[in-house]
Design a protein around this motif. Sequence first.
Motif, PDB file in Angstrom:
ATOM      1  N   TYR A  36       0.850  -1.182   0.000  1.00  0.00           N
ATOM      2  CA  TYR A  36       0.000   0.000   0.000  1.00  0.00           C
ATOM      3  C   TYR A  36       0.892   1.240   0.000  1.00  0.00           C
ATOM      4  O   TYR A  36       2.010   1.215   0.513  1.00  0.00           O
ATOM      5  N   GLY A  41      -1.402  13.494   3.143  1.00  0.00           N
ATOM      6  CA  GLY A  41      -2.759  13.990   3.238  1.00  0.00           C
ATOM      7  C   GLY A  41      -3.806  13.123   2.587  1.00  0.00           C
ATOM      8  O   GLY A  41      -4.950  13.556   2.413  1.00  0.00           O
ATOM      9  N   ARG A  42      -3.437  11.903   2.246  1.00  0.00           N
ATOM     10  CA  ARG A  42      -4.386  11.010   1.594  1.00  0.00           C
ATOM     11  C   ARG A  42      -4.449   9.680   2.312  1.00  0.00           C
ATOM     12  O   ARG A  42      -3.602   9.348   3.122  1.00  0.00           O
ATOM     13  N   GLY A  43      -5.444   8.923   1.991  1.00  0.00           N
ATOM     14  CA  GLY A  43      -5.590   7.607   2.587  1.00  0.00           C
ATOM     15  C   GLY A  43      -4.651   6.614   1.945  1.00  0.00           C
ATOM     16  O   GLY A  43      -3.762   6.967   1.173  1.00  0.00           O
ATOM     17  N   LEU A  44      -4.841   5.364   2.274  1.00  0.00           N
ATOM     18  CA  LEU A  44      -3.984   4.314   1.739  1.00  0.00           C
ATOM     19  C   LEU A  44      -4.556   3.767   0.436  1.00  0.00           C
ATOM     20  O   LEU A  44      -5.753   3.528   0.324  1.00  0.00           O
ATOM     21  N   LEU A  46      -4.073   0.668  -2.397  1.00  0.00           N
ATOM     22  CA  LEU A  46      -3.467  -0.614  -2.697  1.00  0.00           C
ATOM     23  C   LEU A  46      -2.729  -0.526  -4.019  1.00  0.00           C
ATOM     24  O   LEU A  46      -3.299  -0.121  -5.037  1.00  0.00           O
TER      25      LEU A  46
ATOM     26  N   PHE B  90      -8.301   5.334  10.431  1.00  0.00           N
ATOM     27  CA  PHE B  90      -8.746   4.953   9.106  1.00  0.00           C
ATOM     28  C   PHE B  90      -9.865   3.925   9.195  1.00  0.00           C
ATOM     29  O   PHE B  90      -9.744   2.916   9.892  1.00  0.00           O
ATOM     30  N   LEU B 103      -8.160  -4.055   0.734  1.00  0.00           N
ATOM     31  CA  LEU B 103      -9.031  -3.132   1.435  1.00  0.00           C
ATOM     32  C   LEU B 103      -9.141  -1.804   0.709  1.00  0.00           C
ATOM     33  O   LEU B 103      -8.211  -1.363   0.032  1.00  0.00           O
ATOM     34  N   PHE B 105      -9.659   2.045   1.724  1.00  0.00           N
ATOM     35  CA  PHE B 105      -9.538   2.897   2.901  1.00  0.00           C
ATOM     36  C   PHE B 105     -10.194   4.251   2.669  1.00  0.00           C
ATOM     37  O   PHE B 105     -10.221   4.777   1.548  1.00  0.00           O
ATOM     38  N   GLY B 106     -10.671   4.827   3.768  1.00  0.00           N
ATOM     39  CA  GLY B 106     -11.059   6.225   3.750  1.00  0.00           C
ATOM     40  C   GLY B 106      -9.830   7.112   3.804  1.00  0.00           C
ATOM     41  O   GLY B 106      -8.703   6.634   3.923  1.00  0.00           O
ATOM     42  N   GLN B 107     -10.071   8.420   3.730  1.00  0.00           N
ATOM     43  CA  GLN B 107      -8.959   9.373   3.698  1.00  0.00           C
ATOM     44  C   GLN B 107      -8.301   9.540   5.057  1.00  0.00           C
ATOM     45  O   GLN B 107      -7.214  10.105   5.151  1.00  0.00           O
TER      46      GLN B 107
END
Lengths: 110, 115
Positions: A36, A41-44, A46, B90, B103, B105-107
């Motif tokens: 990942y 500033g962002r989510g993960l 994949l 998260f 998965l 994920f949200g921010q």
Amino acid sequence: SQTIHQWPATLVQPVGSPLSLECTVEGTSNPNLYWYRQAAGRGLQLLFYSVGIGQISSEVPQNLSASRPQDRQFILSSKKLLLSDSGFYLCAWSGQTEAFFGQGTRLTVV
Amino acid sequence: AQSVTQPDIHITVSEGASLELRCNYSYGATPYLFWYVQSPGQGLQLLLKYFSGDTLVQGIKGFEAEFKRSQSSFNLRKPSVHWSDAAEYFCAVGGRSSNTGKLIFGQGTTLQVKP
């Protein structure tokens, strides 16, 4: 018990240089493995996953590649890094019901 | 499209106050739902998960979450926040298959705790 190791913890690389991040898992056999990326500033997101040796699935087009030379080893690579490759990279393996994450590698491309 | 939305990017609460972090998801099938916590520069630690059964799930560190199918939500709660809870949280959704690490994920929501 199962453990996951990722290294290095931090890395600063110049643009155009190659990259190799390694992840190994102990205490389990034939795990599903994942890379990942977490951009600032962002989510993960994949990037890759693998269900077995030599089996790699790419989730997003990018400058990176992944390989699984051994059952419990997962490698993230690039031939030439871009500035946009900077971020926090996390390796994970999944058991029957949940994913377990490594401590991550902070990559800064300069 | 499959997605996870955490509407609050940043939340500040006083120590001892209650906490609720919101999570909404869009998923074609019945999902697995997770909450992870990330301390600065660290990997992710699982707080709790929902697969089926009781819609109120208990996790580690005194956290709980409630699955509401009608609202496509999985909000995280804690009755009394401690300073050590300051971290990034998260929400994630996954499919009911053998590929449990795949998965969305949200921010993320950054929690700041005031003394």
